[in-house]
Design a protein around this motif. Structure first.
Motif, PDB file in Angstrom:
ATOM      1  N   SER A 169      -9.806  18.183 -36.274  1.00  0.00           N
ATOM      2  CA  SER A 169     -10.152  17.079 -37.175  1.00  0.00           C
ATOM      3  C   SER A 169      -9.113  15.964 -37.073  1.00  0.00           C
ATOM      4  N   SER A 170      -7.842  16.328 -36.985  1.00  0.00           N
ATOM      5  CA  SER A 170      -6.780  15.331 -36.815  1.00  0.00           C
ATOM      6  C   SER A 170      -6.946  14.584 -35.504  1.00  0.00           C
ATOM      7  N   TYR A 171      -7.322  15.312 -34.484  1.00  0.00           N
ATOM      8  CA  TYR A 171      -7.570  14.728 -33.167  1.00  0.00           C
ATOM      9  C   TYR A 171      -8.715  13.711 -33.239  1.00  0.00           C
ATOM     10  N   LEU A 172      -9.822  14.098 -33.901  1.00  0.00           N
ATOM     11  CA  LEU A 172     -10.972  13.198 -34.024  1.00  0.00           C
ATOM     12  C   LEU A 172     -10.615  11.944 -34.815  1.00  0.00           C
ATOM     13  N   ARG A 173      -9.865  12.107 -35.888  1.00  0.00           N
ATOM     14  CA  ARG A 173      -9.485  10.955 -36.707  1.00  0.00           C
ATOM     15  C   ARG A 173      -8.538  10.025 -35.939  1.00  0.00           C
ATOM     16  N   THR A 174      -7.680  10.587 -35.108  1.00  0.00           N
ATOM     17  CA  THR A 174      -6.764   9.758 -34.320  1.00  0.00           C
ATOM     18  C   THR A 174      -7.534   8.925 -33.301  1.00  0.00           C
ATOM     19  N   LEU A 175      -8.553   9.512 -32.691  1.00  0.00           N
ATOM     20  CA  LEU A 175      -9.376   8.755 -31.757  1.00  0.00           C
ATOM     21  C   LEU A 175     -10.127   7.636 -32.479  1.00  0.00           C
ATOM     22  N   ALA A 176     -10.612   7.921 -33.697  1.00  0.00           N
ATOM     23  CA  ALA A 176     -11.290   6.877 -34.479  1.00  0.00           C
ATOM     24  C   ALA A 176     -10.319   5.744 -34.828  1.00  0.00           C
ATOM     25  N   PHE A 177      -9.091   6.115 -35.174  1.00  0.00           N
ATOM     26  CA  PHE A 177      -8.069   5.106 -35.471  1.00  0.00           C
ATOM     27  C   PHE A 177      -7.772   4.265 -34.228  1.00  0.00           C
ATOM     28  N   ALA A 178      -7.651   4.933 -33.083  1.00  0.00           N
ATOM     29  CA  ALA A 178      -7.344   4.223 -31.839  1.00  0.00           C
ATOM     30  C   ALA A 178      -8.457   3.247 -31.473  1.00  0.00           C
ATOM     31  N   LYS A 179      -9.682   3.627 -31.743  1.00  0.00           N
ATOM     32  CA  LYS A 179     -10.798   2.731 -31.460  1.00  0.00           C
ATOM     33  C   LYS A 179     -10.777   1.505 -32.371  1.00  0.00           C
TER      34      LYS A 179
END
Length: 462
Positions: A174-184
């Motif tokens: 979940s942290s990984y997914l949220r980090t990718l969303a932040f990066a986008k």
């Protein structure tokens, strides 16, 4: 997940299953939990033409780019709510437990991916992921880890790892997914790169989602590979005869499986078919040792998909020049899938069990789920199929073994071998085998490991 999707696809169980799964979906507190439940609905749609209820999207409590991808396929729309994303504060310290769980409770691939992105783009991906990890600890404040991996693993002795996905793993993903969303949203990460890295967080590879265990009738007995070099070679010959009897005209291209598993002794066998042209600089007596020592364990077959969630995987075989070893003039007839789409709930099949024909010099082939197996097709013609079975699956497995599942790659005739650039040369085939044995005197403590390898040349008719 397969069973639940089948209940969704059955008219007599659909309503009750749907109600319970939606209740579960509404109760999810982590993005990865949502993805796992949505994946069940996606599987039902793919296999049984299931249609979600009206306003299905309103039951999704924690959206992510990956859940949006699933919802787009399921209902044609997605919430795309990223309003709660924020950068880590300047005084944020990476928690010790974030580093400590990597490679233990949590697959290391997610942090490794963040490190690679950070090195390339110069943004603090790892620290942002650690911040998201620290924030979602509050979601399950009473039990942020839930469960004790050591409870299952400790009684088995040293060297074992778990086979389950823990809450720690779900929090990390979940942290990984949220980090990718932040990066986008804030760092302008390219959409194609976002999409590629999102697929690392799939619970199941879409092409593998519909495989079901199918242990072959010709599977060896527990004692077949528990002996010296000559007895192992005899066991391989006997197994090849049983394969030919079960499927006349077809060939075993690759086989890997635990054969025997006990608290004191574990045996795993790997067999791959090879071809060899004239001009080898390696003596036949030293060929097995040369392959074991100097050549890679597996040739990775490059893959791509037309859409991120496509059940069909497109294969890009290596060239013959890339495949053949210049010293031995030999090349393997089977390689393994690359890591473009990894299912973290299927890690007992990764990385060494998903065999595919190497098919040198072909432009493209297809990997398609059919009849509970995987078919490898070239120009709509099936040239081989891959099946798997649960051979020693449990709450834990030894790290020396690739997994608790076994697989077999069986050809349809010999078409898969007629793709070589060396057609005029004299070609011979052989099986390269490895038998890995773990043994100990007592049912606790360290295992001693032994590895035997050998070559079995085959006649042109086999």
């Amino acid at each position: 997940m397969q069973a639940l999707s089948a209940y969704l696809g059955n008219s007599t169980t659909k309503s009750e299953t749907e109600l319970l799964l939606i209740e579960r979906l509404c109760s999810c507190k982590l993005e990865a939990e949502v993805v796992e439940v949505l994946y069940i609905f996606w599987m039902a749609q793919q296999e049984f033409d299931y249609s979600p209820i009206e306003n299905f999207i309103k039951n999704v409590p924690k959206s992510s780019l990956l859940s949006d991808m699933l919802l787009k396929v399921l209902v044609g729309q997605c919430p795309q709510d990223d309003s709660d994303l924020k950068l880590f504060p300047s005084d944020f310290d990476v928690p010790d437990d974030f580093n400590g769980i990597q490679g233990v409770d949590v697959p290391r691939i997610f942090r490794t991916t963040m490190e690679r992105l950070e090195e390339h783009y110069r943004f603090p991906f790892v620290r942002q992921m650690a911040f998201e990890w620290s924030m979602n600890a509050k979601i399950y404040s009473d039990a942020p880890y839930q469960g004790d991996l050591g409870y299952f693993v400790r009684p088995l002795g040293d060297g074992f790892i778990g086979s389950f996905s823990s809450r720690s793993s779900l929090r990390s993903i979940s942290s990984y997914l949220r980090t990718l969303a932040f990066a986008k949203k804030f760092w302008g990460m390219p959409p194609n790169l976002i999409r590629k890295n999102l697929l690392m967080a799939l619970p199941i590879n879409p092409t593998l989602a519909f495989m079901k265990p199918n242990r072959p009738k010709w599977f060896p007995d527990k004692t077949d590979f528990d002996g010296d070099y000559d007895s192992i070679s005899s066991s391989i010959s006997a197994m090849l005869d049983r394969v030919e009897e079960a499927a006349p005209g077809n060939e075993l291209i690759a086989f890997v499986s635990p054969i025997m598993m006990s608290m004191e002794r574990c045996v795993e066998v790997t067999i791959v078919r090879w071809s060899q042209a004239e001009g080898s600089q390696i003596d036949d007596n030293n060929l097995a040792d040369y392959i074991c020592t100097h050549l890679p364990d597996n040739v990775l077959i490059s893959t791509r998909t037309e859409t991120p969630l496509s059940t069909k995987t497109l294969l890009s075989p290596p060239t013959f020049q890339q495949l053949i070893d210049p010293n031995s003039k030999a090349w393997p007839l089977a390689g393994t899938l690359d890591f473009n789409r990894i299912g973290y709930l299927q890690h007992d099949l990764y990385p060494s069990r998903l065999f595919i024909p190497t098919l040198p010099n072909l432009l493209e082939a297809e990997l398609i789920p059919k009849r509970d197996k995987l078919d490898i097709e070239v120009g709509s013609q099936i040239i081989a199929d891959l099946s798997y079975w649960n051979s020693a699956w449990g709450p834990a497995r030894h790290m020396k073994f690739g997994g608790g599942c076994g697989t077999a790659l069986i050809s349809r005739g010999q078409t898969y071998r007629k793709t070589l650039s060396s057609k005029d040369e004299s070609i011979r085939d052989f099986f390269y085998w490895q038998v890995r044995t773990l043994h100990r005197e007592k049912s606790y403590g360290d295992f001693c490991e032994s590895l035997m390898a050998g070559i079995l040349f085959v006649s042109p008719t086999r």
